[in-house]
Design a protein around this motif. Structure first.
Motif, PDB file in Angstrom:
ATOM      1  N   GLY A  72      28.432 -22.579 -57.067  1.00  0.00           N
ATOM      2  CA  GLY A  72      29.409 -21.510 -56.873  1.00  0.00           C
ATOM      3  C   GLY A  72      28.761 -20.159 -56.606  1.00  0.00           C
ATOM      4  O   GLY A  72      29.438 -19.197 -56.233  1.00  0.00           O
ATOM      5  N   LEU A  73      27.446 -20.093 -56.778  1.00  0.00           N
ATOM      6  CA  LEU A  73      26.758 -18.815 -56.602  1.00  0.00           C
ATOM      7  C   LEU A  73      26.826 -18.347 -55.150  1.00  0.00           C
ATOM      8  O   LEU A  73      26.522 -19.082 -54.227  1.00  0.00           O
ATOM      9  N   ALA A  74      27.240 -17.098 -54.970  1.00  0.00           N
ATOM     10  CA  ALA A  74      27.225 -16.508 -53.634  1.00  0.00           C
ATOM     11  C   ALA A  74      25.968 -15.652 -53.503  1.00  0.00           C
ATOM     12  O   ALA A  74      25.700 -14.821 -54.367  1.00  0.00           O
ATOM     13  N   ILE A  75      25.204 -15.903 -52.461  1.00  0.00           N
ATOM     14  CA  ILE A  75      23.994 -15.113 -52.251  1.00  0.00           C
ATOM     15  C   ILE A  75      24.234 -14.117 -51.111  1.00  0.00           C
ATOM     16  O   ILE A  75      24.660 -14.499 -50.021  1.00  0.00           O
ATOM     17  N   TYR A  76      23.979 -12.860 -51.400  1.00  0.00           N
ATOM     18  CA  TYR A  76      24.085 -11.830 -50.364  1.00  0.00           C
ATOM     19  C   TYR A  76      22.688 -11.305 -50.047  1.00  0.00           C
ATOM     20  O   TYR A  76      21.920 -11.002 -50.952  1.00  0.00           O
ATOM     21  N   ILE A  77      22.377 -11.238 -48.765  1.00  0.00           N
ATOM     22  CA  ILE A  77      21.088 -10.704 -48.355  1.00  0.00           C
ATOM     23  C   ILE A  77      21.362  -9.411 -47.615  1.00  0.00           C
ATOM     24  O   ILE A  77      22.029  -9.398 -46.572  1.00  0.00           O
ATOM     25  N   VAL A  78      20.912  -8.318 -48.191  1.00  0.00           N
ATOM     26  CA  VAL A  78      21.288  -7.009 -47.671  1.00  0.00           C
ATOM     27  C   VAL A  78      20.186  -6.444 -46.766  1.00  0.00           C
ATOM     28  O   VAL A  78      19.055  -6.251 -47.198  1.00  0.00           O
ATOM     29  N   LYS A  79      20.553  -6.210 -45.519  1.00  0.00           N
ATOM     30  CA  LYS A  79      19.707  -5.561 -44.520  1.00  0.00           C
ATOM     31  C   LYS A  79      18.350  -6.228 -44.266  1.00  0.00           C
ATOM     32  O   LYS A  79      17.299  -5.578 -44.358  1.00  0.00           O
ATOM     33  N   PRO A  80      18.336  -7.492 -43.927  1.00  0.00           N
ATOM     34  CA  PRO A  80      17.035  -8.106 -43.623  1.00  0.00           C
ATOM     35  C   PRO A  80      16.457  -7.591 -42.313  1.00  0.00           C
ATOM     36  O   PRO A  80      17.203  -7.278 -41.391  1.00  0.00           O
ATOM     37  N   GLN A  81      15.132  -7.493 -42.253  1.00  0.00           N
ATOM     38  CA  GLN A  81      14.481  -7.144 -41.003  1.00  0.00           C
ATOM     39  C   GLN A  81      14.605  -8.330 -40.046  1.00  0.00           C
ATOM     40  O   GLN A  81      14.820  -9.450 -40.469  1.00  0.00           O
ATOM     41  N   GLU A  82      14.432  -8.041 -38.768  1.00  0.00           N
ATOM     42  CA  GLU A  82      14.676  -9.054 -37.743  1.00  0.00           C
ATOM     43  C   GLU A  82      13.870 -10.338 -37.984  1.00  0.00           C
ATOM     44  O   GLU A  82      14.390 -11.452 -37.881  1.00  0.00           O
ATOM     45  N   SER A  83      12.584 -10.173 -38.309  1.00  0.00           N
ATOM     46  CA  SER A  83      11.732 -11.356 -38.468  1.00  0.00           C
ATOM     47  C   SER A  83      12.154 -12.194 -39.679  1.00  0.00           C
ATOM     48  O   SER A  83      12.094 -13.418 -39.646  1.00  0.00           O
ATOM     49  N   VAL A  84      12.605 -11.517 -40.709  1.00  0.00           N
ATOM     50  CA  VAL A  84      13.074 -12.228 -41.907  1.00  0.00           C
ATOM     51  C   VAL A  84      14.356 -13.005 -41.568  1.00  0.00           C
ATOM     52  O   VAL A  84      14.508 -14.176 -41.919  1.00  0.00           O
ATOM     53  N   LEU A  85      15.230 -12.337 -40.831  1.00  0.00           N
ATOM     54  CA  LEU A  85      16.487 -12.955 -40.417  1.00  0.00           C
ATOM     55  C   LEU A  85      16.216 -14.202 -39.575  1.00  0.00           C
ATOM     56  O   LEU A  85      16.850 -15.246 -39.735  1.00  0.00           O
ATOM     57  N   GLU A  86      15.227 -14.070 -38.691  1.00  0.00           N
ATOM     58  CA  GLU A  86      14.867 -15.184 -37.813  1.00  0.00           C
ATOM     59  C   GLU A  86      14.369 -16.396 -38.611  1.00  0.00           C
ATOM     60  O   GLU A  86      14.691 -17.531 -38.273  1.00  0.00           O
ATOM     61  N   THR A  87      13.577 -16.116 -39.637  1.00  0.00           N
ATOM     62  CA  THR A  87      13.062 -17.219 -40.453  1.00  0.00           C
ATOM     63  C   THR A  87      14.212 -17.912 -41.185  1.00  0.00           C
ATOM     64  O   THR A  87      14.240 -19.133 -41.307  1.00  0.00           O
ATOM     65  N   LEU A  88      15.171 -17.127 -41.658  1.00  0.00           N
ATOM     66  CA  LEU A  88      16.341 -17.699 -42.332  1.00  0.00           C
ATOM     67  C   LEU A  88      17.101 -18.607 -41.370  1.00  0.00           C
ATOM     68  O   LEU A  88      17.578 -19.678 -41.738  1.00  0.00           O
ATOM     69  N   GLU A  89      17.151 -18.160 -40.121  1.00  0.00           N
ATOM     70  CA  GLU A  89      17.875 -18.904 -39.108  1.00  0.00           C
ATOM     71  C   GLU A  89      17.156 -20.221 -38.796  1.00  0.00           C
ATOM     72  O   GLU A  89      17.761 -21.292 -38.772  1.00  0.00           O
ATOM     73  N   LYS A  90      15.839 -20.120 -38.603  1.00  0.00           N
ATOM     74  CA  LYS A  90      15.052 -21.290 -38.222  1.00  0.00           C
ATOM     75  C   LYS A  90      15.061 -22.373 -39.291  1.00  0.00           C
ATOM     76  O   LYS A  90      14.896 -23.541 -39.001  1.00  0.00           O
ATOM     77  N   THR A  91      15.210 -21.958 -40.533  1.00  0.00           N
ATOM     78  CA  THR A  91      15.157 -22.924 -41.622  1.00  0.00           C
ATOM     79  C   THR A  91      16.553 -23.367 -42.037  1.00  0.00           C
ATOM     80  O   THR A  91      16.705 -24.105 -43.008  1.00  0.00           O
ATOM     81  N   LEU A  93      18.815 -21.716 -43.384  1.00  0.00           N
ATOM     82  CA  LEU A  93      19.311 -21.117 -44.631  1.00  0.00           C
ATOM     83  C   LEU A  93      20.447 -20.147 -44.377  1.00  0.00           C
ATOM     84  O   LEU A  93      21.213 -19.819 -45.269  1.00  0.00           O
ATOM     85  N   LEU A  94      20.525 -19.707 -43.116  1.00  0.00           N
ATOM     86  CA  LEU A  94      21.477 -18.650 -42.784  1.00  0.00           C
ATOM     87  C   LEU A  94      22.923 -19.030 -43.111  1.00  0.00           C
ATOM     88  O   LEU A  94      23.693 -18.199 -43.562  1.00  0.00           O
ATOM     89  N   SER A  96      23.958 -20.716 -45.512  1.00  0.00           N
ATOM     90  CA  SER A  96      24.212 -20.842 -46.956  1.00  0.00           C
ATOM     91  C   SER A  96      24.168 -19.496 -47.675  1.00  0.00           C
ATOM     92  O   SER A  96      24.327 -19.429 -48.881  1.00  0.00           O
ATOM     93  N   VAL A  97      23.906 -18.437 -46.921  1.00  0.00           N
ATOM     94  CA  VAL A  97      23.847 -17.104 -47.530  1.00  0.00           C
ATOM     95  C   VAL A  97      24.738 -16.151 -46.729  1.00  0.00           C
ATOM     96  O   VAL A  97      25.183 -16.485 -45.633  1.00  0.00           O
ATOM     97  N   ASN A  98      25.020 -15.000 -47.292  1.00  0.00           N
ATOM     98  CA  ASN A  98      25.791 -13.990 -46.573  1.00  0.00           C
ATOM     99  C   ASN A  98      24.872 -12.833 -46.236  1.00  0.00           C
ATOM    100  O   ASN A  98      24.334 -12.192 -47.136  1.00  0.00           O
ATOM    101  N   VAL A  99      24.683 -12.591 -44.946  1.00  0.00           N
ATOM    102  CA  VAL A  99      23.850 -11.463 -44.550  1.00  0.00           C
ATOM    103  C   VAL A  99      24.756 -10.261 -44.326  1.00  0.00           C
ATOM    104  O   VAL A  99      25.735 -10.341 -43.587  1.00  0.00           O
ATOM    105  N   VAL A 100      24.465  -9.177 -45.026  1.00  0.00           N
ATOM    106  CA  VAL A 100      25.319  -7.989 -44.911  1.00  0.00           C
ATOM    107  C   VAL A 100      24.485  -6.735 -44.688  1.00  0.00           C
ATOM    108  O   VAL A 100      23.301  -6.701 -45.006  1.00  0.00           O
ATOM    109  N   ASP A 101      25.121  -5.724 -44.105  1.00  0.00           N
ATOM    110  CA  ASP A 101      24.425  -4.458 -43.843  1.00  0.00           C
ATOM    111  C   ASP A 101      24.349  -3.588 -45.080  1.00  0.00           C
ATOM    112  O   ASP A 101      23.461  -2.772 -45.245  1.00  0.00           O
ATOM    113  N   GLN A 102      25.360  -3.721 -45.916  1.00  0.00           N
ATOM    114  CA  GLN A 102      25.296  -2.990 -47.175  1.00  0.00           C
ATOM    115  C   GLN A 102      26.125  -3.709 -48.228  1.00  0.00           C
ATOM    116  O   GLN A 102      27.007  -4.490 -47.909  1.00  0.00           O
TER     117      GLN A 102
END
Lengths: 104, 141
Positions: A72-91, A93-94, A96-102
């Protein structure tokens, strides 16, 4: 009948990651997650604006968090840099998490 | 080829990245290509240190060799741990990546990242040493 009200605030765990998460620092990251898991949070907020590198060992900690803190845990990832975001995408993981600007 | 020797412990990872990062910059690698190379290095170096040395209670070194020639940047990690070919491990398939996080096995992700991060990844066992070889094409033809 007297008025009744039940309120419960969400439990939110916040972690800020700065710099580089490799296999060495991932161990510290994991220890923090273990500590926070004891509180059974509903949301895990990761502030990563200044995180410049995260290796697969770091990403495995995210999987660990989900497994440890419950599905039930919601994971929020706030403001990842492009390369970090890309790694999340490639694996994959994207999704299963919520990427947000703030996070407010 | 320039060789730098690091102790086989996890706190060497940052130094290994630093050596390769400098060479990647000299070779004119894009930011993205350099980042991916760092991901691959971290994965393989971690395997060597954790599975090769730590878990077997042995101590050893990780040698980093870098070379930039013929339009390619070659990085080699050499170690004296027991022979281990990371490519022998089963690679995760699409089904693995489609699974929700909570159901995923913890391993398997790193080698996928490694192979996809560089143009070529090779393993050999030569002169009693593991050699993990990463090759990234550069644009200086």
């Amino acid at each position: 009948m007297s008025f009744q009200i039940v309120a419960e605030a969400k439990k939110i765990a916040k972690i800020t990651l700065v710099g580089e998460v490799d296999s060495l620092s991932a161990r510290e990251f994991q220890k923090e997650i273990e500590k926070l898991a004891a509180e059974s949070p509903d949301e895990l907020i990761l502030f990563v604006e200044n995180l410049s590198f995260i290796s697969s060992a770091g990403l495995r900690v995210l999987i660990f968090a989900k497994q440890k803190m419950g599905t039930g845990l919601a994971i929020y990832i706030v403001k990842p840099q492009e390369s970090v975001l890309e790694t999340l995408e490639k694996t994959g993981l994207l999704h299963s998490v919520n990427v947000v600007d703030q996070y407010l | 080829m320039e060789r730098k020797t690091f102790p086989g412990t996890l706190d060497s990872l940052a130094g290994i990245r630093e050596v390769v990062k400098e060479e990647a910059q000299r070779a004119g690698l894009s930011k993205k290509a350099a980042y991916n190379l760092m991901l691959a290095l971290d994965e393989i170096a971690t395997n060597i240190i954790v599975h090769g040395y730590e878990e077997t209670g042995t101590e050893g070194v990780v040698d980093v060799l870098v070379d930039h020639s013929d339009s390619q940047l070659t990085v080699i990690l050499e170690d004296d741990a027991a022979p281990f070919d990371p490519l022998q491990r089963e690679l995760p398939n699409e089904e693995f990546f489609a699974r929700p996080l909570e159901e995923r096995p913890i391993g398997g992700m790193g080698i996928h990242l490694t192979i996809n991060a560089v143009d070529e990844f090779k393993y050999e066992f030569t002169n009693n040493r593991n050699r993990n070889i990463f090759i990234v094409k550069t644009s200086d033809a």
